[in-house]
Design a protein around this motif. Structure first.
Motif, PDB file in Angstrom:
ATOM      1  N   SER A 119       0.832  -1.202   0.000  1.00 40.34           N
ATOM      2  CA  SER A 119       0.000   0.000   0.000  1.00 40.34           C
ATOM      3  C   SER A 119       0.865   1.250   0.000  1.00 40.34           C
ATOM      4  CB  SER A 119      -0.906   0.008   1.235  1.00 40.34           C
ATOM      5  OG  SER A 119      -0.139   0.224   2.408  1.00 40.34           O
ATOM      6  N   ASP A 120       0.262   2.356  -0.409  1.00 41.08           N
ATOM      7  CA  ASP A 120       0.977   3.623  -0.358  1.00 41.08           C
ATOM      8  C   ASP A 120       1.425   3.945   1.059  1.00 41.08           C
ATOM      9  OD1 ASP A 120       0.515   3.828  -3.041  1.00 41.08           O
ATOM     10  OD2 ASP A 120      -0.802   5.581  -2.934  1.00 41.08           O
ATOM     11  N   GLN A 121       0.569   3.622   2.022  1.00 40.39           N
ATOM     12  CA  GLN A 121       0.910   3.874   3.429  1.00 40.39           C
ATOM     13  C   GLN A 121       2.141   3.074   3.840  1.00 40.39           C
ATOM     14  OE1 GLN A 121      -0.803   5.911   6.115  1.00 40.39           O
ATOM     15  NE2 GLN A 121       1.324   5.568   6.672  1.00 40.39           N
ATOM     16  N   GLU A 122       2.178   1.799   3.465  1.00 36.26           N
ATOM     17  CA  GLU A 122       3.338   0.965   3.803  1.00 36.26           C
ATOM     18  C   GLU A 122       4.612   1.504   3.173  1.00 36.26           C
ATOM     19  OE1 GLU A 122       2.311  -3.630   4.097  1.00 36.26           O
ATOM     20  OE2 GLU A 122       1.151  -2.698   2.483  1.00 36.26           O
ATOM     21  N   MET A 123       4.513   1.947   1.918  1.00 40.53           N
ATOM     22  CA  MET A 123       5.700   2.471   1.245  1.00 40.53           C
ATOM     23  C   MET A 123       6.155   3.771   1.890  1.00 40.53           C
ATOM     24  SD  MET A 123       8.084   1.939  -0.881  1.00 40.53           S
ATOM     25  CE  MET A 123       7.439   0.481  -1.722  1.00 40.53           C
ATOM     26  N   ALA A 124       5.200   4.620   2.254  1.00 36.20           N
ATOM     27  CA  ALA A 124       5.558   5.865   2.950  1.00 36.20           C
ATOM     28  C   ALA A 124       6.280   5.550   4.255  1.00 36.20           C
ATOM     29  CB  ALA A 124       4.309   6.697   3.216  1.00 36.20           C
ATOM     30  N   ASP A 125       5.755   4.588   4.990  1.00 31.22           N
ATOM     31  CA  ASP A 125       6.351   4.231   6.285  1.00 31.22           C
ATOM     32  C   ASP A 125       7.746   3.656   6.121  1.00 31.22           C
ATOM     33  OD1 ASP A 125       4.080   5.072   7.578  1.00 31.22           O
ATOM     34  OD2 ASP A 125       3.264   3.057   7.893  1.00 31.22           O
ATOM     35  N   LEU A 126       7.896   2.728   5.188  1.00 27.88           N
ATOM     36  CA  LEU A 126       9.196   2.038   5.108  1.00 27.88           C
ATOM     37  C   LEU A 126      10.281   2.921   4.498  1.00 27.88           C
ATOM     38  CD1 LEU A 126      10.221   0.614   2.157  1.00 27.88           C
ATOM     39  CD2 LEU A 126       8.086  -0.611   2.516  1.00 27.88           C
ATOM     40  N   THR A 127       9.930   3.755   3.494  1.00 28.89           N
ATOM     41  CA  THR A 127      10.953   4.640   2.934  1.00 28.89           C
ATOM     42  C   THR A 127      11.357   5.714   3.944  1.00 28.89           C
ATOM     43  OG1 THR A 127       9.251   5.964   1.805  1.00 28.89           O
ATOM     44  CG2 THR A 127      10.383   4.262   0.507  1.00 28.89           C
ATOM     45  N   SER A 128      10.401   6.159   4.756  1.00 31.92           N
ATOM     46  CA  SER A 128      10.727   7.128   5.804  1.00 31.92           C
ATOM     47  C   SER A 128      11.608   6.483   6.866  1.00 31.92           C
ATOM     48  CB  SER A 128       9.454   7.686   6.437  1.00 31.92           C
ATOM     49  OG  SER A 128       8.717   8.446   5.493  1.00 31.92           O
ATOM     50  N   ARG A 129      11.308   5.243   7.199  1.00 35.05           N
ATOM     51  CA  ARG A 129      12.125   4.511   8.168  1.00 35.05           C
ATOM     52  C   ARG A 129      13.553   4.353   7.642  1.00 35.05           C
ATOM     53  NH1 ARG A 129       8.181   1.029   9.237  1.00 35.05           N
ATOM     54  NH2 ARG A 129       8.931  -0.532   7.781  1.00 35.05           N
ATOM     55  N   ASN A 130      13.672   4.012   6.369  1.00 35.54           N
ATOM     56  CA  ASN A 130      15.001   3.858   5.764  1.00 35.54           C
ATOM     57  C   ASN A 130      15.763   5.177   5.772  1.00 35.54           C
ATOM     58  OD1 ASN A 130      14.301   1.218   5.218  1.00 35.54           O
ATOM     59  ND2 ASN A 130      13.824   1.578   3.054  1.00 35.54           N
ATOM     60  N   ALA A 131      15.052   6.268   5.456  1.00 30.44           N
ATOM     61  CA  ALA A 131      15.693   7.582   5.431  1.00 30.44           C
ATOM     62  C   ALA A 131      16.201   7.965   6.815  1.00 30.44           C
ATOM     63  CB  ALA A 131      14.724   8.636   4.909  1.00 30.44           C
ATOM     64  N   ARG A 132      15.412   7.679   7.845  1.00 31.38           N
ATOM     65  CA  ARG A 132      15.827   8.028   9.207  1.00 31.38           C
ATOM     66  C   ARG A 132      16.995   7.162   9.665  1.00 31.38           C
ATOM     67  NH1 ARG A 132      10.072   8.925   9.887  1.00 31.38           N
ATOM     68  NH2 ARG A 132       9.778  11.177  10.029  1.00 31.38           N
ATOM     69  N   ARG A 133      17.060   5.943   9.170  1.00 34.50           N
ATOM     70  CA  ARG A 133      18.199   5.077   9.486  1.00 34.50           C
ATOM     71  C   ARG A 133      19.460   5.577   8.800  1.00 34.50           C
ATOM     72  NH1 ARG A 133      17.145   0.643   6.594  1.00 34.50           N
ATOM     73  NH2 ARG A 133      15.370   0.214   7.939  1.00 34.50           N
ATOM     74  N   PHE A 134      19.303   6.076   7.581  1.00 35.91           N
ATOM     75  CA  PHE A 134      20.459   6.483   6.780  1.00 35.91           C
ATOM     76  C   PHE A 134      20.984   7.867   7.162  1.00 35.91           C
ATOM     77  CE2 PHE A 134      22.320   8.605   3.101  1.00 35.91           C
ATOM     78  CZ  PHE A 134      23.295   7.689   2.736  1.00 35.91           C
ATOM     79  N   PHE A 135      20.107   8.867   7.165  1.00 40.99           N
ATOM     80  CA  PHE A 135      20.529  10.246   7.405  1.00 40.99           C
ATOM     81  C   PHE A 135      20.633  10.542   8.903  1.00 40.99           C
ATOM     82  CE2 PHE A 135      18.648  10.599   3.146  1.00 40.99           C
ATOM     83  CZ  PHE A 135      19.616  11.331   2.482  1.00 40.99           C
ATOM     84  N   ARG A 136      21.492  11.479   9.249  1.00 43.38           N
ATOM     85  CA  ARG A 136      21.586  11.959  10.622  1.00 43.38           C
ATOM     86  C   ARG A 136      20.613  13.135  10.791  1.00 43.38           C
ATOM     87  NH1 ARG A 136      24.129   8.025  10.020  1.00 43.38           N
ATOM     88  NH2 ARG A 136      26.277   7.575  10.590  1.00 43.38           N
ATOM     89  N   HIS A 137      20.121  13.287  12.008  1.00 46.45           N
ATOM     90  CA  HIS A 137      19.394  14.491  12.423  1.00 46.45           C
ATOM     91  C   HIS A 137      18.109  14.740  11.627  1.00 46.45           C
ATOM     92  CE1 HIS A 137      23.070  15.044  14.530  1.00 46.45           C
ATOM     93  NE2 HIS A 137      23.760  15.307  13.448  1.00 46.45           N
ATOM     94  N   LEU A 138      17.381  13.697  11.340  1.00 47.45           N
ATOM     95  CA  LEU A 138      16.057  13.873  10.746  1.00 47.45           C
ATOM     96  C   LEU A 138      15.026  13.890  11.863  1.00 47.45           C
ATOM     97  CD1 LEU A 138      15.914  11.584   7.576  1.00 47.45           C
ATOM     98  CD2 LEU A 138      16.071  14.051   7.658  1.00 47.45           C
ATOM     99  N   GLY A 139      14.022  14.746  11.696  1.00 47.84           N
ATOM    100  CA  GLY A 139      12.897  14.763  12.622  1.00 47.84           C
ATOM    101  C   GLY A 139      13.305  14.937  14.058  1.00 47.84           C
ATOM    102  N   SER A 140      12.930  13.979  14.902  1.00 52.28           N
ATOM    103  CA  SER A 140      13.182  14.071  16.341  1.00 52.28           C
ATOM    104  C   SER A 140      14.666  14.027  16.662  1.00 52.28           C
ATOM    105  CB  SER A 140      12.461  12.935  17.064  1.00 52.28           C
ATOM    106  OG  SER A 140      12.934  11.673  16.604  1.00 52.28           O
ATOM    107  N   GLN A 141      15.479  13.638  15.663  1.00 50.80           N
ATOM    108  CA  GLN A 141      16.921  13.567  15.908  1.00 50.80           C
ATOM    109  C   GLN A 141      17.570  14.946  15.848  1.00 50.80           C
ATOM    110  OE1 GLN A 141      18.023  11.010  12.633  1.00 50.80           O
ATOM    111  NE2 GLN A 141      17.718   9.152  13.815  1.00 50.80           N
ATOM    112  N   LYS A 142      16.841  15.947  15.287  1.00 52.85           N
ATOM    113  CA  LYS A 142      17.462  17.270  15.104  1.00 52.85           C
ATOM    114  C   LYS A 142      17.754  17.938  16.430  1.00 52.85           C
ATOM    115  CE  LYS A 142      16.433  20.013  11.692  1.00 52.85           C
ATOM    116  NZ  LYS A 142      15.751  20.834  10.677  1.00 52.85           N
TER     117      LYS A 142
END
Length: 270
Positions: free
Chosen positions: A247-270
């Motif tokens: 689903s679009d929701q699943e893809m949104a969730d998993l790509t966002s999860r991957n991005a937060r794993r990869f990049f530093r200081h996203l979202g709550s990490q800032k």
């Protein structure tokens, strides 16, 4: 994909002159369109400075610093690395990028191909070393240079990369994935002529893919011919969801999860 599905645009050039005077509106349109975060990518020192300021002022924007291969000829040989190193040490830097090798465009400084590629490679390697020292991931640009990019990356096994705007072969994808890197897909996925890219995207592991706009470039269908913006990333994500049968929701969730794993200081990490 509805507006409850928060997405991360992992590659947008908010420092681009094409967005001059409109950046606040671009960010607002993205947020209203369900894009919770955007990674503003640098091509040169000026972009890097701009990105750091923008990220400090906007909770939804993360910054990278770096020198694109097509801008290496503009560097002052004396202090560019020192300047970039100082910025890379800033608390809110998410990655070094975009960096890499571009063999598609001719030399930008009147040099021979050999000299031009050698300069690109030297700057690429110095920035990978900086990423290693600062424990930062890297955003990689490769155009008609996949074999050499892979060779350089093999020399820095401690650095994790995302191959942005991936449009390479299945073999090139497999090699990058085998080294622990990520693949990021743009609106090219929605282009009628892009079946080979869709085939690669469909086969890529779900824990190693991300979505991006590369805005202001590569607007997806149905915006072809218009200036691309971060809010359009949902069209790429929706196509990627279709390719993987989720689903679009699943893809949104998993790509966002991957991005937060990869990049530093996203979202709550800032």
């Amino acid at each position: 994909m509805n507006h409850q599905d928060t997405l991360i645009d992992t590659h947008t050039h908010l420092a681009s002159s094409r967005f001059d005077g409109d950046v606040a509106n671009v960010i607002a349109r993205a947020e209203e369109g369900g894009v919770s975060e955007m990674v503003s990518i640098a091509c040169d020192i000026e972009d890097s400075i701009f990105n750091l300021r923008l990220a400090a002022e906007n909770e939804s924007v993360a910054a990278t610093v770096g020198i694109h291969p097509l801008y290496v000829h503009e560097l002052s040989q004396s202090n560019w690395l020192e300047e970039l190193t100082g910025m890379a040490r800033e608390n809110n830097v998410s990655a070094i990028g975009e960096i890499g090798l571009d063999y598609y465009h001719p030399p930008q400084n009147g040099s021979t191909d050999i000299e031009w590629r050698s300069l690109q490679r030297s700057v690429f390697e110095q920035q990978l070393q900086l990423a290693l020292e600062q424990n930062l991931p890297v955003v990689v640009h490769q155009r008609e240079s996949a074999a050499d990019v892979a060779e350089v990356l093999r020399g820095f096994p401690g650095v994790t990369a995302v191959l942005h705007c991936f449009s390479g072969t299945a073999k090139e994808a497999d090699e990058a994935l085998s080294m622990g890197h990520y693949l990021s897909f743009t609106g090219i996925l929605t282009f009628p002529s892009a079946q080979p890219v869709r085939d690669v995207a469909a086969a890529a592991p779900l824990d190693r893919i991300m979505v991006e706009t590369d805005s202001p470039y590569l607007a997806p269908v149905p915006f072809r011919g218009k200036q691309c913006e971060p809010f359009m990333v949902r069209y790429t994500a929706s196509k990627l969801a279709e390719l993987h049968g989720v689903s679009d929701q699943e893809m949104a969730d998993l790509t966002s999860r991957n991005a937060r794993r990869f990049f530093r200081h996203l979202g709550s990490q800032k």
